[in-house]
Design an enzyme around this catalytic site. Structure first.
Site, mmCIF file in Angstrom:
data_model
loop_
_atom_site.group_PDB
_atom_site.id
_atom_site.type_symbol
_atom_site.label_atom_id
_atom_site.label_comp_id
_atom_site.label_asym_id
_atom_site.label_seq_id
_atom_site.Cartn_x
_atom_site.Cartn_y
_atom_site.Cartn_z
ATOM 1 N N ARG A 91 18.940 -2.786 110.669
ATOM 2 C CA ARG A 91 19.523 -2.854 111.934
ATOM 3 C C ARG A 91 20.560 -3.698 112.074
ATOM 4 O O ARG A 91 20.769 -4.292 113.472
ATOM 5 C CB ARG A 91 18.415 -2.741 113.203
ATOM 6 N N LYS A 111 23.465 -7.359 115.364
ATOM 7 C CA LYS A 111 21.875 -7.100 115.188
ATOM 8 C C LYS A 111 21.405 -6.282 116.060
ATOM 9 O O LYS A 111 21.381 -6.632 117.491
ATOM 10 C CB LYS A 111 21.157 -8.373 115.327
ATOM 11 N N GLY A 124 17.006 0.864 113.859
ATOM 12 C CA GLY A 124 18.156 0.210 113.916
ATOM 13 C C GLY A 124 18.372 -0.426 115.093
ATOM 14 O O GLY A 124 19.505 -1.103 115.301
ATOM 15 N N ARG A 174 25.216 -12.337 116.005
ATOM 16 C CA ARG A 174 24.710 -13.383 115.146
ATOM 17 C C ARG A 174 25.944 -14.008 114.353
ATOM 18 O O ARG A 174 26.576 -13.350 113.669
ATOM 19 C CB ARG A 174 23.527 -13.010 114.368
ATOM 20 N N ARG A 181 20.898 -13.931 101.078
ATOM 21 C CA ARG A 181 19.589 -14.457 101.037
ATOM 22 C C ARG A 181 18.993 -14.643 99.797
ATOM 23 O O ARG A 181 19.675 -13.790 98.724
ATOM 24 C CB ARG A 181 18.662 -13.333 101.920
ATOM 25 N N ASP A 250 13.667 -12.587 101.821
ATOM 26 C CA ASP A 250 14.753 -11.925 102.396
ATOM 27 C C ASP A 250 15.080 -12.650 103.931
ATOM 28 O O ASP A 250 16.103 -12.370 104.276
ATOM 29 C CB ASP A 250 14.433 -10.441 102.881
ATOM 30 N N ASN A 251 14.204 -13.747 104.122
ATOM 31 C CA ASN A 251 14.643 -14.517 105.364
ATOM 32 C C ASN A 251 15.035 -16.042 104.856
ATOM 33 O O ASN A 251 14.987 -16.755 106.010
ATOM 34 C CB ASN A 251 13.513 -14.558 106.382
HETATM 35 P P1 AMP Z 1 12.818 -8.809 109.609
HETATM 36 O O1 AMP Z 1 11.299 -8.478 109.743
HETATM 37 O O2 AMP Z 1 13.714 -8.494 110.938
HETATM 38 O O3 AMP Z 1 13.186 -9.727 108.657
HETATM 39 O O4 AMP Z 1 13.383 -7.291 108.857
HETATM 40 C C1 AMP Z 1 12.625 -6.938 107.875
HETATM 41 C C2 AMP Z 1 13.314 -5.616 107.036
HETATM 42 O O5 AMP Z 1 13.057 -4.641 108.010
HETATM 43 C C3 AMP Z 1 14.898 -5.730 107.053
HETATM 44 O O6 AMP Z 1 15.463 -5.026 105.898
HETATM 45 C C4 AMP Z 1 15.133 -5.218 108.427
HETATM 46 O O7 AMP Z 1 16.727 -4.524 108.217
HETATM 47 C C5 AMP Z 1 14.366 -3.877 108.548
HETATM 48 N N1 AMP Z 1 14.043 -3.606 109.921
HETATM 49 C C6 AMP Z 1 13.378 -4.364 110.978
HETATM 50 N N2 AMP Z 1 13.442 -3.649 112.156
HETATM 51 C C7 AMP Z 1 14.163 -2.681 111.770
HETATM 52 C C8 AMP Z 1 14.615 -1.445 112.817
HETATM 53 N N3 AMP Z 1 14.145 -1.599 114.182
HETATM 54 N N4 AMP Z 1 15.060 -0.719 112.340
HETATM 55 C C9 AMP Z 1 15.553 -0.371 110.994
HETATM 56 N N5 AMP Z 1 15.410 -1.556 110.104
HETATM 57 C C10 AMP Z 1 14.449 -2.541 110.750
HETATM 58 MG MG MG Z 2 14.892 -10.337 108.099
#
Ligand code: AMP
Ligand code: MG
Length: 491
Positions: A91, A111, A124, A174, A181, A250-251
């Protein structure tokens, strides 16, 4: 009006399997909520241009500026210990890179800008609440001097996103020194694509660690450098009571910035076991566990680099282990030096760490507020009145025992009380983004379309080390009924 972005994109020039080319999805009715004018200028962007309707459309992903090369980056990651070979920007869309006033290359990413090939089942999109939260906390971290991604803008999309119910949608712009990462390395390592790992490593060295470009063993130096930055970063988190909440690989930024503010929080009452994320059942990412998890994440990074370290796997593993051994030492050194500064100790003595630990024990027992304890200690360091610190302890027995020890130790210092006080006030913030304040800001914005509380909170947090008497209430911990016990991932 044309909105000028002096893009100089380097990531999009990497091989095609590093990303997916995808444009943001246009939205109905973009509305600019906040533009970070100072940051815009630092990025050599014109705030006046960004504030026009055309600028707002770009920040909402409704139109793509000239020179942009929008991509969603590929990455993998360990989420709560489980490996997911493909995550990626589901997203978020990287518009491109600009070189800022200081010659530093910075990513500009939207974002919440719509689906990408990495969205899996997600929409997304982002809701307004989490966008405001990330804006507030990332800018507060920056103001405290902690490496972090930044927030250039927040816009509302005029569309709803559906979570527990319908919520207003928003996009955060952002800014990061890069969005690479540990999980980006894992993406290629999991595919046994050593050539891609090497290309990525070369890119990261050129971009974030140019000083090691000429090193005899650049990939060893890269591993060391990333370990050092993460060790220092996590030490800084602990020194201000920050809980990241989702320290997945990934973070974890290889540039050493705090990234991906989801269910993060600052501690109010000191509690090393404190967890904030509603999905962190086992305390994996609890406050005091963060150094250990940092090392775990770096170990995953080292695994990706093994083929670059030595042709012989056992040799490579030994070398990686030796590098990882440096983490604990570097974290401890940074953390202990920081604790001495927080306590007003300009010299190093045997027993200083026990002194710090005894204060933490007293804080735990007395449920004292972490931030206020150190801020009031700073004030007390200028005279001999401990009563305002003492008042923070529900049970002051531990503090009463500790305070004379601290006074005795201060007597061994050569700084004048005024010097000490000034130094302590420069490292012990008065204002942190307290969760109950963030929640109140979000509620006003979402329920009443009122952004005045958001503006005020941002303004207060921009000067964390200054007493701002008119805003003294912002320094206060929550009343029992205001306490926020956990924050949700808020995607
Ligand atoms: P996050 O927990 O935000 O670090 O995201 C973990 C993974 O989930 C990453 O690959 C993000 O791109 C994906 N992700 C989180 N929220 C969404 C969303 N609303 N739509 C699509 N992908 C998402
Ligand atoms: Mg993330």
């Amino acid at each position: 009006m044309t909105v000028h972005f002096p893009f100089q994109n380097s990531y999009a020039a990497l091989p095609d399997n590093f990303f997916a080319r995808v444009a943001p999805t246009p939205v109905a009715a973009p509305r600019l909520i906040k533009l970070n004018r100072t940051l815009a200028e630092e990025l050599q962007l014109d705030p006046k241009e960004l504030e026009t309707p055309e600028g707002t459309e770009i920040l909402a992903g409704k139109s793509v500026p000239e020179g942009a090369d929008p991509i969603a980056m590929a990455y993998a990651g360990h989420q709560f210990g489980h490996f997911v070979p493909q995550l990626g920007d589901g997203r978020a869309i990287l518009l491109g890179e600009v070189v800022d006033k200081n010659g530093i290359r910075r990513d500009i990413q939207l974002k919440g800008s719509g689906p990408t090939p990495f969205s899996r089942r997600g929409d997304g999109r982002a809701a307004l609440g989490p966008v405001l939260r990330e804006y507030i906390v990332s800018e507060a971290m920056y103001a405290m001097g902690i490496p972090t991604t930044r927030s250039l803008a927040a816009v509302m999309t005029g569309e709803a996103v559906y979570r527990e119910g319908a919520l207003p949608g928003a996009v955060l712009t952002r800014v990061a020194s890069s969005h690479i990462r540990v999980g980006t390395f894992q993406y290629f390592a999991a595919r046994r694509d050593s050539e891609a790992v090497r290309q990525l490593a070369d890119h990261v060295i050129a971009r974030h660690y140019p000083e090691i470009g000429a090193a005899e063993r650049p990939y060893h130096a890269l591993l060391d450098a990333v370990i050092t930055r993460q060790a220092r970063l996590i030490a800084q988190w602990l020194l201000v009571g920050f809980i990241h909440g989702v320290m997945n690989t990934d973070n974890t930024s290889v540039a050493g910035e705090t990234i991906d503010y989801g269910p993060c929080a600052f501690m109010d009452a000191y509690d090393p076991k404190q967890v904030f994320s509603s999905i962190d059942e086992f305390g994996r990412y609890a406050f005091a566990n963060q150094p250990r998890i940092g090392l775990w994440n770096l170990t995953r990074f080292a695994e990706c680099l093994l083929p670059l370290l030595d042709d012989d796997k056992d040799t490579a593993i030994k070398q990686a282990e030796a590098a990882l051994d440096g983490f604990a030492e570097q974290f401890t050194a940074a953390h202990q030096a920081g604790l001495r500064r927080k306590l007003g100790l300009s010299t190093e003595r045997e027993g200083d760490q026990q002194l710090a630990q005894a204060l933490f024990d007293a804080m735990t027992a007395g449920q004292a507020d972490f931030t206020l304890t150190f801020r009031r200690l700073s004030d007390a360091a200028g005279d001999s009145d401990d009563s305002k610190v003492r008042a923070l302890f529900q049970d002051p027995a531990g503090f009463d025992e500790w305070a004379p020890r601290w006074r005795q130790r201060l007597a061994e210092e050569r700084q004048t009380p005024d010097e000490r006080q000034a130094a302590m006030r420069g490292v012990n913030p008065a204002f942190i983004p307290r969760n109950h304040r963030i929640e109140a800001v979000i509620a006003a914005a979402v329920r009443d379309n009122d952004f005045a509380p958001f503006e005020e909170l941002i303004a207060v947090l921009a000067k964390p080390y200054e007493d701002q008497p008119a805003y003294a209430a912002y320094a206060e911990p929550p009343q029992p009924e205001e306490r926020v016990l956990q924050t949700f991932c808020g995607t």
